[in-house]
Design an enzyme around this catalytic site. Structure first.
Site, PDB file in Angstrom:
ATOM      1  CD  GLU A  78      -2.908  -1.195   0.185  1.00 13.43           C
ATOM      2  OE1 GLU A  78      -3.053  -0.173  -0.517  1.00 13.43           O
ATOM      3  OE2 GLU A  78      -3.565  -2.249   0.011  1.00 13.43           O
ATOM      4  NE  ARG A  88     -17.061  -4.358   1.548  1.00 16.76           N
ATOM      5  CZ  ARG A  88     -16.939  -5.595   2.024  1.00 16.76           C
ATOM      6  NH1 ARG A  88     -17.976  -6.398   2.109  1.00 16.76           N
ATOM      7  NH2 ARG A  88     -15.757  -6.062   2.423  1.00 16.76           N
ATOM      8  CB  CYS A 141      -6.645  -2.460   6.560  1.00 13.75           C
ATOM      9  SG  CYS A 141      -6.622  -4.189   7.063  1.00 13.75           S
ATOM     10  CG  HIS A 165      -4.628  -4.958   2.228  1.00 15.17           C
ATOM     11  ND1 HIS A 165      -4.959  -3.633   2.024  1.00 15.17           N
ATOM     12  CD2 HIS A 165      -5.394  -5.385   3.274  1.00 15.17           C
ATOM     13  CE1 HIS A 165      -5.884  -3.283   2.915  1.00 15.17           C
ATOM     14  NE2 HIS A 165      -6.163  -4.321   3.676  1.00 15.17           N
TER      15      HIS A 165
HETATM   16  N1  PCA Z   1      -8.442  -6.541   6.843  1.00 16.74           N
HETATM   17  C1  PCA Z   1      -9.426  -5.498   7.042  1.00 16.74           C
HETATM   18  C2  PCA Z   1      -9.307  -5.119   8.494  1.00 16.74           C
HETATM   19  C3  PCA Z   1      -8.543  -6.226   9.145  1.00 16.74           C
HETATM   20  C4  PCA Z   1      -7.973  -6.992   8.023  1.00 16.74           C
HETATM   21  O1  PCA Z   1      -7.169  -7.932   8.121  1.00 16.74           O
HETATM   22  C5  PCA Z   1      -9.250  -4.328   6.070  1.00 16.74           C
HETATM   23  O2  PCA Z   1      -8.746  -4.547   4.957  1.00 16.74           O
HETATM   24  O3  PCA Z   1      -9.608  -3.203   6.401  1.00 16.74           O
END
Ligand code: PCA
Length: 198
Positions: A78, A88, A141, A165
């Site tokens: 990211e 959501r 996140c 991610h």
């Molecule tokens: N993914 C979520 C929150 C916790 C996670 O592992 C997100 O992408 O916001």
């Protein structure tokens, strides 16, 4: 060099979150980089409290927060954290903020200070599926990524930081996923790249 690496607890009714599974399997040291790990609750109110406590305890030079995103079978490095919360689904405390800032009055966005492009190149060199991502979404996140970069920019303890991610672990047929070993190798590769670029 010391790195703090965090993963999230499961959310959205799922039983497993690939991020914390992978973070738990990291070795104590990767080359010259000492690794400290922590788990974060998937909660708007509790995640940043836990992250700040872990940072104050570990005093790291680098912080990499890792979360799971289900849509694609790629590691997404990211680049941008935005000052927006727009959920959501509810978090693990049932909170579902919409159209609110992470930090009222904070800048619209922060950029990762880890070498994101070098990280993607290093992942590709390892033949791992990876891309540079321009949005970590607007759920917990992104909330943690924004709060992390805000701490890095304004706190007393200075460090470089970024967010990754990862796809879910293989489960249902045809759903995007990545094996756990590949996710662990991906995190390791990013930390190696961060250790080289100082
Ligand atoms: N993914 C979520 C929150 C916790 C996670 O592992 C997100 O992408 O916001």
């Amino acid at each position: 060099m010391k790195a703090l690496v965090t993963g999230f607890e499961p959310f959205g009714g799922e039983e497993i979150n690939a991020s914390i599974e992978a973070v738990r399997r990291l070795p104590a040291r990767i080359g010259a980089v000492e690794i400290v790990t922590a788990g974060l609750p998937t909660s708007y109110t509790r995640s940043l409290v836990a992250l700040e406590a872990a940072i104050l305890r570990a005093k790291p030079d680098v912080v990499l927060c890792v979360g799971q995103a289900g849509e694609r079978a790629v590691l997404r490095v990211e680049r941008v954290a935005v000052n927006v919360q727009d959920s959501r689904i509810p978090d693990n405390d049932g909170a579902q903020p919409m159209d609110t800032p992470v930090i009222p009055g904070g800048p619209a966005a922060y950029l990762a200070t880890l070498p994101v492009r070098a990280a993607v190149a290093a992942l590709h060199a390892e033949e791992l599926p990876a891309e540079l991502s321009m949005s970590a979404g607007t759920f917990v996140c992104n909330h943690v990524f924004y709060g992390l970069m805000h701490l890095a920019a304004t706190g007393k303890h200075r460090f470089r930081a970024g967010f990754l991610h990862v796809p879910p672990l293989p489960r249902e047929k045809d759903a995007p996923s990545l094996p756990l070993d590949d996710i662990v190798r991906g995190i390791t590769t990013i930390l190696e790249a961060a250790g080289k670029d100082r």
